[in-house]
Design a protein around this motif. Sequence first.
Motif, mmCIF file in Angstrom:
data_model
loop_
_atom_site.group_PDB
_atom_site.id
_atom_site.type_symbol
_atom_site.label_atom_id
_atom_site.label_comp_id
_atom_site.label_asym_id
_atom_site.label_seq_id
_atom_site.Cartn_x
_atom_site.Cartn_y
_atom_site.Cartn_z
ATOM 1 N N GLU A 134 0.828 -1.204 0.000
ATOM 2 C CA GLU A 134 0.000 0.000 0.000
ATOM 3 C C GLU A 134 0.864 1.255 0.000
ATOM 4 O OE1 GLU A 134 -3.759 0.757 2.728
ATOM 5 O OE2 GLU A 134 -1.940 1.604 3.589
ATOM 6 N N ARG A 135 1.915 1.252 0.817
ATOM 7 C CA ARG A 135 2.850 2.388 0.883
ATOM 8 C C ARG A 135 3.568 2.565 -0.446
ATOM 9 N NH1 ARG A 135 3.801 4.180 6.363
ATOM 10 N NH2 ARG A 135 5.578 5.369 5.598
ATOM 11 N N ALA A 138 1.130 4.087 -2.931
ATOM 12 C CA ALA A 138 0.908 5.519 -2.670
ATOM 13 C C ALA A 138 2.119 6.330 -3.111
ATOM 14 C CB ALA A 138 0.609 5.747 -1.195
ATOM 15 N N GLU A 141 2.363 7.188 -6.668
ATOM 16 C CA GLU A 141 1.416 8.181 -7.168
ATOM 17 C C GLU A 141 1.974 9.581 -6.952
ATOM 18 O OE1 GLU A 141 -2.517 7.533 -5.530
ATOM 19 O OE2 GLU A 141 -2.865 5.824 -6.841
ATOM 20 N N TRP B 19 -8.970 -2.433 -4.569
ATOM 21 C CA TRP B 19 -8.516 -2.509 -3.187
ATOM 22 C C TRP B 19 -9.573 -3.047 -2.229
ATOM 23 C CZ3 TRP B 19 -3.726 -2.391 -1.575
ATOM 24 C CH2 TRP B 19 -2.761 -1.615 -2.218
ATOM 25 N N ALA B 36 -7.537 1.561 -7.697
ATOM 26 C CA ALA B 36 -6.436 2.472 -7.981
ATOM 27 C C ALA B 36 -6.723 3.260 -9.261
ATOM 28 C CB ALA B 36 -5.126 1.688 -8.137
ATOM 29 N N ARG B 64 -7.049 10.479 -6.839
ATOM 30 C CA ARG B 64 -6.040 9.425 -6.662
ATOM 31 C C ARG B 64 -6.748 8.118 -6.311
ATOM 32 N NH1 ARG B 64 -1.076 11.142 -2.875
ATOM 33 N NH2 ARG B 64 -0.613 8.956 -3.301
ATOM 34 N N THR B 65 -5.981 7.071 -6.079
ATOM 35 C CA THR B 65 -6.516 5.764 -5.672
ATOM 36 C C THR B 65 -7.621 5.900 -4.634
ATOM 37 O OG1 THR B 65 -4.518 4.466 -6.049
ATOM 38 C CG2 THR B 65 -5.903 3.730 -4.248
ATOM 39 N N LYS B 67 -9.157 3.834 -1.799
ATOM 40 C CA LYS B 67 -8.645 2.692 -1.050
ATOM 41 C C LYS B 67 -9.725 1.885 -0.343
ATOM 42 C CE LYS B 67 -5.540 0.085 0.854
ATOM 43 N NZ LYS B 67 -6.308 -0.580 1.835
ATOM 44 N N PHE B 83 -6.467 8.126 -1.406
ATOM 45 C CA PHE B 83 -5.098 8.606 -1.225
ATOM 46 C C PHE B 83 -5.022 10.114 -1.471
ATOM 47 C CE2 PHE B 83 -3.902 4.583 -0.278
ATOM 48 C CZ PHE B 83 -3.084 3.837 -1.121
ATOM 49 N N GLU B 109 -2.602 10.431 2.713
ATOM 50 C CA GLU B 109 -3.551 9.438 2.216
ATOM 51 C C GLU B 109 -4.519 8.931 3.296
ATOM 52 O OE1 GLU B 109 0.066 9.730 0.037
ATOM 53 O OE2 GLU B 109 0.019 8.412 1.757
ATOM 54 N N LYS B 111 -6.827 5.906 4.495
ATOM 55 C CA LYS B 111 -6.743 4.479 4.204
ATOM 56 C C LYS B 111 -8.057 3.724 4.418
ATOM 57 C CE LYS B 111 -2.208 4.848 3.531
ATOM 58 N NZ LYS B 111 -0.987 4.119 3.804
ATOM 59 N N ARG B 127 -2.353 7.857 6.725
ATOM 60 C CA ARG B 127 -0.901 7.811 6.886
ATOM 61 C C ARG B 127 -0.394 8.902 7.823
ATOM 62 N NH1 ARG B 127 3.719 9.714 4.088
ATOM 63 N NH2 ARG B 127 2.479 10.594 2.375
#
Lengths: 158, 342
Positions: A134-135, A138, A141, B19, B36, B64-65, B67, B83, B109, B111, B127
């Motif tokens: 996952e990291r 990210a 991106e 995801w 994603a 963005r993605t 999740k 994200f 991001e 999650k 994060r």
Amino acid sequence: MVSGLINENPIIYPKKERRLRTDSSNTDEFTPEPIDQLEIFDHIRDIKDPEHPNTLEDLRVVTEDSVELDDDNSYVRVTFTPTVEHCSMATIIGLCVRVKLLRSLPARYKIDIRVAPGTHATEDAVNKQLNDKERVAAALENPNLVEMVDECLLPSDE
Amino acid sequence: MKLDLVEVQKLEGHSARVWNVAWNPAAAGVLASCSADKTVRIWEQSSLSRSWSCKAVLEGTHTRTVKSCAWSPSGKLLATASFDGKTCVWENFATDSECVSVLQVHESEVKSVSWNASGSLLATCGRDKSVSIWEIQPEDECYCVAMLLGHSEDVKMVQWHPTMDLLFSCSYDNTIIKVWWCEDEYGDYDCVQTLSESNNGHSSTVWVISFNAAGDRMVTCSDDRTVKIWGTDIKRMQSGEGYVPWTHLCTLSGSHDRAIYSVHWSRDGIIASGAGDDTIQLFVDSDSDSVVEPAYKLLLKKEKAHTTDINSVQWAPDKESRLLASASDDQTVKIWKLVSEP
């Protein structure tokens, strides 16, 4: 002026002679060719170090032996050795190796990347980041990071 | 009696890894998937053909993605976490799906997103190591009522307890699972328990927490390739006795070869797990006579359930259908049915 480079004087090793690949005896176009250690090494040896105009092979960051492979189980582990213990480029290097392999290997492959034990001050933290899917997703991106990685993966004009 | 997980349908449409999947708790056969590719897809089962098709694509809002996605208990709202740092709340799926709220508080991001049992609260994490709690007001206005700091690293998932307003969060860090509770009427959430490696906890990143129907058991899964079962005497807590700690009951190891990205406990007691080894596995209580040591056993292992990593597994909310949805890096969602073979 103090240079910003982590390692100003890396050791550059003499280039190893490249072995020619022998013709495969497998002429059946539908059977996938087995992938071997050398093929994986060929994918990563020319990755450029983020800070120096040398490849990971030149700096012995990766060697053929740093590739552990089990093709039958679609598994590969690459162990790389940063040039200095406090290398803050370690995660970038690891990411470059992973991206190159993701782009080069079949989707069935499971890839683990790690720093050679004992060669980095925060090896557990680096390994954890490099193997957290996952990291990594990210991070990839982030346009600045992707640009850096793509620079390292560009073939050099030789 | 032999059981098998049979593939019912493969849902294609996403253009990048998927995801998360989430079944609508109120509308049978409806599920959401997020990817994603920055979109969320809503899939519905046709009453005639019984097959699923994509009814809506929620795009253009997340940059963005995406999740994680989660339906409100009423099934009318869908929350999506991305994200791009935003959490969006969507409604009106039958007509044109509309993003009615954008929650922005995380610095990086997001999650995961989770609704509490009554649908009055939403939790998110990310994060930036924080957990946020939002109150949903009429007209879908959302207000951030708490920012919980305590994790030392990336928070991977938040999950409300099924019957009480207890919030659980799990993380990339070593103090892996935290329990947050607002005991008084002032709305302050405190961390009332931390389950780490020293409490028989995981030795690496914890990805998911899932509860059984009664809410007295939870299952967690990790990068350490194990699944752990935890328990508490929830009745004591429900009767107002104050916080009753969770304890480790059982660790299931050796059956997954790679990180386990998802676990989900069905209403009828079956635990499903999905992992980076491309397998889906089912576990049940082994009904051992031992009162002291609860034990769980592997019921079924589905090899090559997808062509690559499975990121999410979720049982359909009803007890009868025995349907399981899975989402994968192979860009597909699959619907499975647990069947007994004669």
